[in-house]
Design a protein around this motif. Sequence first.
Motif, PDB file in Angstrom:
ATOM      1  N   ILE A   1       0.341  -1.148   0.060  1.00 25.15           N
ATOM      2  CA  ILE A   1      -0.040   0.107  -0.195  1.00 25.15           C
ATOM      3  C   ILE A   1       0.773   1.106   0.089  1.00 25.15           C
ATOM      4  O   ILE A   1       0.600   2.120  -0.387  1.00 25.15           O
ATOM      5  N   ASP A   2       2.265   1.528   0.233  1.00 25.24           N
ATOM      6  CA  ASP A   2       2.599   2.376   0.037  1.00 25.24           C
ATOM      7  C   ASP A   2       3.541   3.099  -0.682  1.00 25.24           C
ATOM      8  O   ASP A   2       3.726   3.954  -0.885  1.00 25.24           O
TER       9      ASP A   2
ATOM     10  N   VAL B   1       0.804   3.833  -2.666  1.00 22.80           N
ATOM     11  CA  VAL B   1      -0.176   5.103  -2.827  1.00 22.80           C
ATOM     12  C   VAL B   1       0.276   6.255  -2.640  1.00 22.80           C
ATOM     13  O   VAL B   1       0.551   6.878  -2.644  1.00 22.80           O
ATOM     14  N   VAL B   2       1.335   6.023  -0.820  1.00 20.41           N
ATOM     15  CA  VAL B   2       1.678   7.119  -0.651  1.00 20.41           C
ATOM     16  C   VAL B   2       2.755   7.842  -1.266  1.00 20.41           C
ATOM     17  O   VAL B   2       2.984   8.766  -1.651  1.00 20.41           O
ATOM     18  N   ASP B   3       3.694   6.620  -1.584  1.00 24.44           N
ATOM     19  CA  ASP B   3       5.016   7.015  -2.901  1.00 24.44           C
ATOM     20  C   ASP B   3       4.331   7.854  -3.905  1.00 24.44           C
ATOM     21  O   ASP B   3       4.697   9.335  -4.669  1.00 24.44           O
ATOM     22  N   LEU B   4       3.344   7.222  -4.617  1.00 31.49           N
ATOM     23  CA  LEU B   4       2.468   8.109  -5.358  1.00 31.49           C
ATOM     24  C   LEU B   4       1.900   9.381  -5.608  1.00 31.49           C
ATOM     25  O   LEU B   4       2.007  10.438  -6.400  1.00 31.49           O
ATOM     26  N   MET B   5       1.184   9.335  -4.259  1.00 29.84           N
ATOM     27  CA  MET B   5       1.127  11.163  -3.768  1.00 29.84           C
ATOM     28  C   MET B   5       2.279  11.787  -4.086  1.00 29.84           C
ATOM     29  O   MET B   5       2.126  13.050  -3.855  1.00 29.84           O
ATOM     30  N   GLY B   6       2.984  11.440  -3.143  1.00 23.67           N
ATOM     31  CA  GLY B   6       4.378  12.566  -3.058  1.00 23.67           C
ATOM     32  C   GLY B   6       4.588  12.756  -4.158  1.00 23.67           C
ATOM     33  O   GLY B   6       5.980  13.478  -3.581  1.00 23.67           O
ATOM     34  N   GLU B   7       4.627  11.905  -4.922  1.00 22.67           N
ATOM     35  CA  GLU B   7       5.545  12.347  -6.533  1.00 22.67           C
ATOM     36  C   GLU B   7       4.308  12.955  -7.079  1.00 22.67           C
ATOM     37  O   GLU B   7       4.816  13.555  -8.233  1.00 22.67           O
ATOM     38  N   GLY B   8       3.063  13.325  -6.401  1.00 19.90           N
ATOM     39  CA  GLY B   8       2.058  14.808  -6.616  1.00 19.90           C
ATOM     40  C   GLY B   8       1.401  14.451  -8.089  1.00 19.90           C
ATOM     41  O   GLY B   8       0.647  14.758  -8.575  1.00 19.90           O
ATOM     42  N   ALA B   9       0.996  12.544  -8.206  1.00 16.31           N
ATOM     43  CA  ALA B   9       0.544  12.079  -8.653  1.00 16.31           C
ATOM     44  C   ALA B   9      -0.785  12.298  -8.507  1.00 16.31           C
ATOM     45  O   ALA B   9      -1.472  12.575  -7.125  1.00 16.31           O
ATOM     46  N   ARG B  10      -1.963  12.480  -9.454  1.00 20.73           N
ATOM     47  CA  ARG B  10      -2.878  13.052  -9.702  1.00 20.73           C
ATOM     48  C   ARG B  10      -3.950  11.593  -9.263  1.00 20.73           C
ATOM     49  O   ARG B  10      -4.089  10.960  -9.777  1.00 20.73           O
ATOM     50  N   ALA B  11      -4.514  11.503  -8.241  1.00 24.38           N
ATOM     51  CA  ALA B  11      -5.538  10.626  -7.404  1.00 24.38           C
ATOM     52  C   ALA B  11      -6.581  10.870  -7.700  1.00 24.38           C
ATOM     53  O   ALA B  11      -7.233  11.682  -7.188  1.00 24.38           O
TER      54      ALA B  11
END
Lengths: 139, 108
Positions: free
Chosen positions: B92-93, B95-105
């Motif tokens: 699940i990490d 999800v956090v990594d991609l959000m931290g990279e600025g991915a539009r979620a």
Amino acid sequence: MSTAKTLTFLLMDAPYESANSTTALRIIDAAIRKGYHVNVTAYEGAVAYTYGLQKPHQNPIKGTTVEQEKHPNTKDWVAALIKAAQGRGLKLDWLRCGMCEDERGLYENQIAGTRPGSPVDFYKQQVEPADNVLVIPCR
Amino acid sequence: MAKYLLIESRDPYEWNDVSYFYDLAHGLAREGHDVTLFLVQNGVLPARKSPRSGRLADLAQGGVKIAADDFSLRERGIAVEALAPGVRPSKIDAVVDLMGEGARALWH
């Protein structure tokens, strides 16, 4: 001032009804472990995550005791996440929609470390300053 | 090029609108965006080789990165060896990594 990034989550499902609750808490846990500040707004039924009168229960059908059942309560998970964030010098701002908890009679007995607020507070205080936002809607 | 994180939590056998979410992933990738389709909860069910998993293989061939939450897989007894081509297990990490990279979620 910490330079950690901030992630914001909007939760809408009531606990014990959807796997969304478990997944949301897992994501928030991962964010804290990875060093992010976290904002949460609990909207609609999600204001019950932190209702303090939740109790673990026995299961008379299976004949198990409270201790054997180990029934998890979301209020304890959220309290543990708040403690975990504090232990890492991070912020977990858990905002409860005030109107939602008024409607549901859940405005009292909420756990410490959470606060009531409004959708405006969600936007102004949690969305605008965040580095990213995830809305987990109910179905 | 933007980065997108599409989180699919629903079972396509139960919800027909899952196919629209797959379409969105496919369309974004076709336009050159960096797209991750993260399967979680009952969303991992088509990750097991089955008639429905062909759609996931098509998405992977189209450039969509497909990750399946390892916890959701274990809950449903889906072994890593049984995953369809193009699907990889993930914590699940991610999800956090991609959000931290600025991915539009987006969550569905």
